[in-house]
Design an enzyme around this catalytic site. Structure first.
Site, short mmCIF file in Angstrom:
data_model
loop_
_atom_site.label_atom_id
_atom_site.label_comp_id
_atom_site.label_asym_id
_atom_site.label_seq_id
_atom_site.Cartn_x
_atom_site.Cartn_y
_atom_site.Cartn_z
N ASP A 37 -49.17 -72.83 32.91
CA ASP A 37 -49.56 -71.41 32.91
C ASP A 37 -51.07 -71.24 32.97
O ASP A 37 -51.58 -70.33 33.63
CB ASP A 37 -49.04 -70.72 31.64
CG ASP A 37 -47.54 -70.51 31.70
OD1 ASP A 37 -46.92 -70.96 32.70
OD2 ASP A 37 -46.98 -69.93 30.74
N SER A 86 -21.06 -47.13 46.84
CA SER A 86 -20.64 -47.87 45.66
C SER A 86 -19.41 -48.70 46.03
O SER A 86 -18.96 -48.69 47.17
CB SER A 86 -20.35 -46.93 44.51
OG SER A 86 -19.51 -45.92 44.94
N LYS A 119 -21.01 -59.50 39.47
CA LYS A 119 -21.45 -58.11 39.61
C LYS A 119 -22.51 -57.86 38.53
O LYS A 119 -22.20 -57.80 37.35
CB LYS A 119 -20.28 -57.15 39.44
CG LYS A 119 -20.69 -55.73 39.68
CD LYS A 119 -19.49 -54.81 39.85
CE LYS A 119 -19.91 -53.44 40.34
NZ LYS A 119 -20.80 -52.75 39.43
N ARG A 140 -31.15 -46.19 43.97
CA ARG A 140 -30.00 -45.78 44.76
C ARG A 140 -29.89 -44.25 44.82
O ARG A 140 -29.52 -43.68 45.83
CB ARG A 140 -28.74 -46.37 44.12
CG ARG A 140 -27.47 -45.94 44.74
CD ARG A 140 -26.31 -46.74 44.15
NE ARG A 140 -25.09 -46.37 44.81
CZ ARG A 140 -24.28 -45.43 44.37
NH1 ARG A 140 -24.58 -44.78 43.27
NH2 ARG A 140 -23.19 -45.13 45.02
N LYS A 323 -13.56 -55.75 37.86
CA LYS A 323 -14.34 -55.59 36.62
C LYS A 323 -13.67 -56.32 35.45
O LYS A 323 -12.44 -56.41 35.39
CB LYS A 323 -14.47 -54.10 36.29
CG LYS A 323 -15.12 -53.26 37.38
CD LYS A 323 -16.62 -53.25 37.30
CE LYS A 323 -17.11 -52.30 36.26
NZ LYS A 323 -17.67 -51.07 36.78
N CYS A 420 -16.67 -17.50 23.14
CA CYS A 420 -16.80 -16.06 23.35
C CYS A 420 -15.63 -15.27 22.76
O CYS A 420 -15.60 -14.06 22.86
CB CYS A 420 -16.96 -15.75 24.83
SG CYS A 420 -15.44 -15.97 25.76
N CYS A 435 -10.41 -20.39 29.13
CA CYS A 435 -10.98 -19.18 28.55
C CYS A 435 -10.96 -18.12 29.64
O CYS A 435 -11.30 -18.40 30.79
CB CYS A 435 -12.41 -19.47 28.11
SG CYS A 435 -13.43 -18.00 27.97
S1 IVH Z 1 -22.36 -55.16 47.09
C1 IVH Z 1 -21.56 -51.06 49.66
N1 IVH Z 1 -22.72 -56.97 45.29
O1 IVH Z 1 -22.46 -52.37 42.16
C2 IVH Z 1 -21.90 -51.52 48.31
N2 IVH Z 1 -22.99 -54.72 44.64
O2 IVH Z 1 -20.40 -50.10 42.69
C3 IVH Z 1 -22.27 -52.96 48.39
N3 IVH Z 1 -23.62 -54.42 42.31
O3 IVH Z 1 -24.48 -49.89 43.29
C4 IVH Z 1 -22.60 -53.45 47.07
N4 IVH Z 1 -23.68 -56.54 41.78
O4 IVH Z 1 -25.72 -52.03 42.91
C5 IVH Z 1 -22.71 -55.65 45.54
N5 IVH Z 1 -23.02 -58.70 43.80
C6 IVH Z 1 -23.02 -57.41 44.05
C7 IVH Z 1 -23.33 -56.46 43.08
C8 IVH Z 1 -23.29 -55.11 43.41
C9 IVH Z 1 -23.85 -55.30 41.34
C10 IVH Z 1 -23.72 -52.95 42.16
C11 IVH Z 1 -24.43 -52.29 43.29
C12 IVH Z 1 -23.72 -51.01 43.57
C13 IVH Z 1 -22.57 -51.07 42.63
C14 IVH Z 1 -21.34 -50.72 43.44
#
Ligand code: IVH
Length: 685
Positions: A37, A86, A119, A140, A323, A420, A435
Site C-alpha cells: 500500500d 427487471s 443475484k 436504474r 430467489k 372522515c 370509505c
Molecule cells: S440480469 C433484464 N443478473 O436484479 C434484466 N440482474 O430484477 C437483466 N440483478 O435490477 C438483469 N444480480 O440489477 C441480472 N446476476 C444478475 C443480477 C441481476 C442482480 C438485479 C438487477 C436488476 C434486478 C432484476
C-alpha cells in the site's frame, strides 16, 4: 504559470495514471496487489503533486479524481438508451421447471444452455464508456430514466476509468454500456457501521441500504469515504469493438477482460436439473460469499435464442431470478390499525412487535382485507409468523395457535371510515371495504396528493407524508393543483419547516411543471392506471386531450388496459371534480406544460376538453394540406359536423385560399373563423 508544459511532465503524468489504475485493478478487482500500500500511496502522491503544478492537465478520468468532486445540488436525469428491465422472480422448484419447459417449447428444442450467476443484492447501475473512457453512470430509476451518479461512481475503485487493453485491445468499442450492481461488501459494511457508531451517527440496517445511501449522496466526497464495489452482470447498448455476439457467457468473459469484477460463481449449465443443483450449491455458499445475494439468475446463454424469446413489458422472457426463500420469524401482533388508501380502500395493517427479518426491522405488515384476517385466523395478541425477503414487503403468513393468550381479541372491520367517519361499505363481489367519503375524506386527499408528487409521478422532492398531512389538515391544500399556489409565508409557518426546506420545496414544485405525458397520466391517479399503463396510454394517444376524449371502446383496444382499466379511465374523466383539477393544473396561474404536447394548455384554458365534438363547421376556400373531403372526414371522426351554409348555429368557419361569401357571412354573424393552421392544430388534439 505561463501554460508551457514540458513533454516529460505530460509523459510522467500519463505513466503514473496508467500505473495507478493498473495497481488499483489488481487490488480492487483481482484482489491480488503486486505492491505494498505504501508504494501505491507514493505513486498517488506524486501524481497529485504533478497535477497541482499543472492543473490544466487534470482530467476527469485521472485516478486523483476518485476522491470525490464538489457536492451537487441535485442529480440530473439520464434516459437509458435501452431500458433497464427487471427479472421475474420465482421461489418454487416447480416454477423453475416450468420456466425451462416454456423456454424449450418456445425454442422447439429439448435442452437449453443457461448462463447462471448469483443475484447480487445491491443497486443496479448502467455505466457508459465512450471510446474506452468512463463518461456517465446512472441508477436504474424507473427503468427508462435514472439519476446521473457519475461523480459518485467515479469514486468506486472497482469501476475502471478506462476499459483495459487486453486481448480484445486494439478494438476499443466506440460505445459500451456495462450493467451491474453497486454493493457494499459485508466486511466494509461492518467497518462502516463501526465508524458510524463511534461518531454517534446513524448505522445502516444492511449492506444494501448502506450502498444505496452512499451512492445517492449529493456530495461525492462522502461517497468516496464509503467503500463500494461494482459487479458487472451484462451489457446494454454497444457499438464497435469486439463484443462477442454469440453467448452471454462470452460477453461476461469479455467484460472481465475489460477490467470489471464479475462473480466467480458464474457457470454454464443445461436443463432444469442442473439449474436446481446450482441453486442449492450457491445457497450453501451464501454465508461465505463476501457480499449479500438474494438468489441466483438463470439466463438463456445463446444471444440468438435470447433475441427469439424477447421481452414482456417488464422483463426478459429469456431470464429468471430464482430467489432464496424469505426468512421467517415469530413476533407478537400488538394490534390491527386501519389505513385508508388513495382510492378509499380500508386496509387492515398489523402492528407488530419490532423484529429483524430478511435484513430489515419490521414493525408493520399489511393484512390486505378482512377475509384474509379470517382465513389466517388472526387475533390481536397472537404470536404470528412474519416473512420477508430482500426488497419484498413483509408479510404475516400465519399464527402459532398454541401460543394464543386467553385475552386475545377478535378484530372487527369498522363500518365507518376511521378518518372522515363516512360510511364504509363492502360492495357485492368485492373483498374490500371502501370509505364513501371520496375526496371529502382527508386520508384519500392526502394519498392522492402523495401519489401525484411521488417519484414516478410529478417527482416533487421534499413533499413527504408528514408535510402533506400538515398541509391537508390545516386546509392549505385540498387538491394537487393547490400545491402550486403555496408560498413561502404559508410554508414557514408550518411546524418543522425551516426557510431553507420551504424554499427547496417551492423549487421542486416549480421544476415539476414539465412532466412527460406518461408521468402526468400516472400522477393524476386514475384507478387501475399504473406506470406501465400510463406509458402505454401516452404512447397511444400522444396528447392528453386525446386521452380525455377517448371512449371505453377505444381504450379497450390498448394493450395493458382491458375493460376494467378502460372503465376506470372513462369514469375518471366523467367526474367533474377531476376535470376542474386538471384544468387548474394547466391554467396560466399554475402553468403545468407537458413535454410531449405543449398545445394542451391552450385548449384547457378554454375550459373545454374537446373543441370538435358536437361542433358545427363550415369549410370555404381551398385548403393546401387537406382536401375538403379529407378535412370533413377528420372533423367527423372527432365528433364534429360539417354543413354547407353558415348560420347562427355554426361554431367555426374554416377558410382556405380564395374563400367565398361564407367568409363575410361568418364575420357578420360573429362566428369564429379559423385558418388552415388553426384547424390542423385543433385536429391534433
Ligand atoms: S440480469 C433484464 N443478473 O436484479 C434484466 N440482474 O430484477 C437483466 N440483478 O435490477 C438483469 N444480480 O440489477 C441480472 N446476476 C444478475 C443480477 C441481476 C442482480 C438485479 C438487477 C436488476 C434486478 C432484476
Amino acid at each position: 504559470m505561463n501554460g508551457y508544459i514540458p513533454e516529460h511532465i505530460t509523459q510522467q503524468i500519463y505513466k503514473l495514471r496508467e500505473a495507478i489504475e493498473r495497481h488499483n485493478y489488481r487490488y480492487s478487482v483481482l484482489d491480488a496487489p503486486s505492491i505494498p500500500d505504501s508504494e501505491y500511496d507514493k505513486l498517488f502522491l506524486e501524481l497529485q503533486q504533478l497535477e497541482q503544478g499543472y492543473p490544466q492537465l487534470v482530467t476527469p478520468d485521472s485516478p486523483t479524481q476518485r476522491v470525490g468532486a464538489s457536492p451537487l445540488k441535485e442529480f440530473s436525469q439520464i434516459t437509458h438508451r435501452f431500458p433497464m428491465l427487471s427479472l421475474s422472480n420465482e421461489f418454487e422448484i416447480a416454477a423453475v421447471e416450468a420456466f425451462d419447459r416454456r423456454i424449450c417449447e418456445a425454442l422447439g428444442t429439448d435442452k437449453v444452455e443457461y448462463s447462471v450467476e448469483p443475484k447480487f443484492d445491491g443497486l443496479a447501475v448502467n455505466l457508459c464508456y465512450e471510446n474506452g473512457s468512463f463518461v456517465t453512470g446512472a441508477t436504474r430509476g424507473d427503468g427508462s430514466t435514472g439519476e446521473d451518479v457519475t461523480l459518485n461512481l467515479r469514486t468506486v475503485k472497482s469501476i475502471p476509468l478506462h476499459l483495459r487493453t487486453g486481448t480484445h485491445n486494439d478494438h476499443i468499442p466506440t460505445l459500451l454500456e456495462v450493467r451491474g450492481e453497486v454493493l457494499m461488501l459485508k466486511e466494509d459494511f461492518e467497518k462502516l457501521n463501526q465508524q458510524q457508531r463511534e461518531k454517534n451517527e446513524k448505522v445502516f440496517v444492511n449492506p444494501r441500504n448502506a450502498a444505496a445511501g452512499s451512492l445517492r449522496q449529493l456530495d461525492p466526497r462522502v461517497t468516496a469515504t464509503r467503500r463500494l464495489t461494482f459487479f458487472a452482470y451484462g451489457i446494454g447498448e454497444h457499438e464497435g469493438g469486439k463484443v462477442p455476439r454469440d453467448k452471454h457467457s462470452k460477453v461476461m468473459e469479455y467484460i472481465a477482460s475489460q477490467g470489471f469484477s464479475v462473480a466467480e460463481e458464474c457457470d454454464v449449465l443445461s436443463g432444469s436439473e442442473e439449474l436446481l443443483t446450482y441453486y442449492q450449491k450457491i445457497q450453501k455458499l451464501r454465508e461465505c460469499l463476501p457480499y449479500d445475494i438474494d438468489g441466483v439468475v438463470y439466463k438463456v446463454n445463446s444471444l440468438a435464442q435470447q433475441k427469439k424469446l424477447g421481452f414482456t413489458s417488464r422483463a426478459p422472457r429469456f431470464a429468471v431470478a430464482h430467489k432464496f426463500p424469505a426468512q421467517k420469524i415469530e413476533t407478537e401482533l400488538l394490534g390491527i390499525d386501519v389505513q385508508v388508501s388513495r382510492t378509499g380502500v380500508l386496509t387492515p395493517v398489523a402492528r407488530l412487535k419490532e423484529v429483524f427479518v430478511g435484513g430489515a426491522y419490521v414493525t408493520s405488515a399489511t393484512l390486505h382485507n378482512e377475509d384474509e384476517i379470517s382465513r389466517k385466523n388472526l387475533m390481536i395478541g397472537d404470536t404470528v409468523i412474519v416473512r420477508r425477503a430482500g426488497d419484498v414487503i413483509p408479510e404475516v403468513v400465519g399464527i402459532v395457535k398454541a401460543k394464543r393468550p386467553s385475552n386475545a381479541k377478535i378484530f372487527i372491520m369498522p363500518n365507518q371510515c376511521p378518518v372522515c367517519k363516512s360510511k364504509a361499505v363492502r360492495m357485492p363481489n368485492e373483498t374490500v371495504v371502501r370509505c364513501t367519503g371520496g375526496l371529502f375524506c382527508p386520508a384519500q386527499r392526502k394519498q392522492a396528493i402523495l401519489h401525484f408528487a411521488s417519484r414516478r409521478g410529478m417527482d416533487i422532492e421534499g413533499l413527504g407524508d408528514k408535510l402533506v398531512g400538515q398541509l391537508v389538515d390545516s386546509d392549505l391544500i385540498r387538491t394537487p393543483a393547490d400545491l402550486y399556489n403555496l408560498d413561502i409565508s404559508a410554508l414557514v409557518n408550518l411546524p418543522h419547516m425551516a426557510k431553507k426546506s420551504s424554499g427547496n420545496l417551492l423549487t421542486s414544485l416549480r421544476k415539476s411543471k414539465n412532466p412527460t405525458l406518461a408521468r402526468f397520466i400516472y400522477a393524476i391517479g386514475i384507478r387501475n392506471v399504473g406506470v406501465t399503463t400510463a406509458k402505454e396510454l401516452a404512447r397511444y394517444f400522444g396528447s392528453f386531450n386525446k386521452l380525455m376524449e377517448a371512449d371505453v371502446e377505444t381504450l379497450r383496444q390498448i394493450p395493458d388496459v382491458g375493460l376494467v382499466g378502460a372503465q376506470s379511465i372513462a369514469d375518471f374523466f366523467a367526474e367533474k371534480h377531476n376535470i376542474e383539477v386538471i384544468s387548474k393544473l394547466f391554467s396560466d396561474q399554475v402553468g403545468v406544460e407537458l413535454k410531449e404536447n405543449v398545445n394542451v394548455r391552450k385548449i384547457q384554458d378554454d375550459n373545454s376538453a374537446n373543441r370538435i365534438n358536437g361542433k358545427t363547421f363550415v369549410l370555404t376556400g381551398t385548403l393546401s394540406s387537406l382536401s375538403r373531403e379529407g378535412a370533413k372526414e377528420k372533423i367527423e371522426n372527432l365528433g364534429g359536423k360539417v354543413t354547407g351554409s353558415v348560420s347562427r348555429k355554426t361554431d367555426y368557419v374554416v377558410t382556405g385560399e380564395d374563400p367565398g361569401s361564407k367568409y363575410e357571412e361568418a364575420a357578420k354573424l360573429d362566428v369564429t373563423i379559423l385558418n388552415e393552421a388553426e384547424l390542423l392544430q385543433l385536429l391534433q388534439h
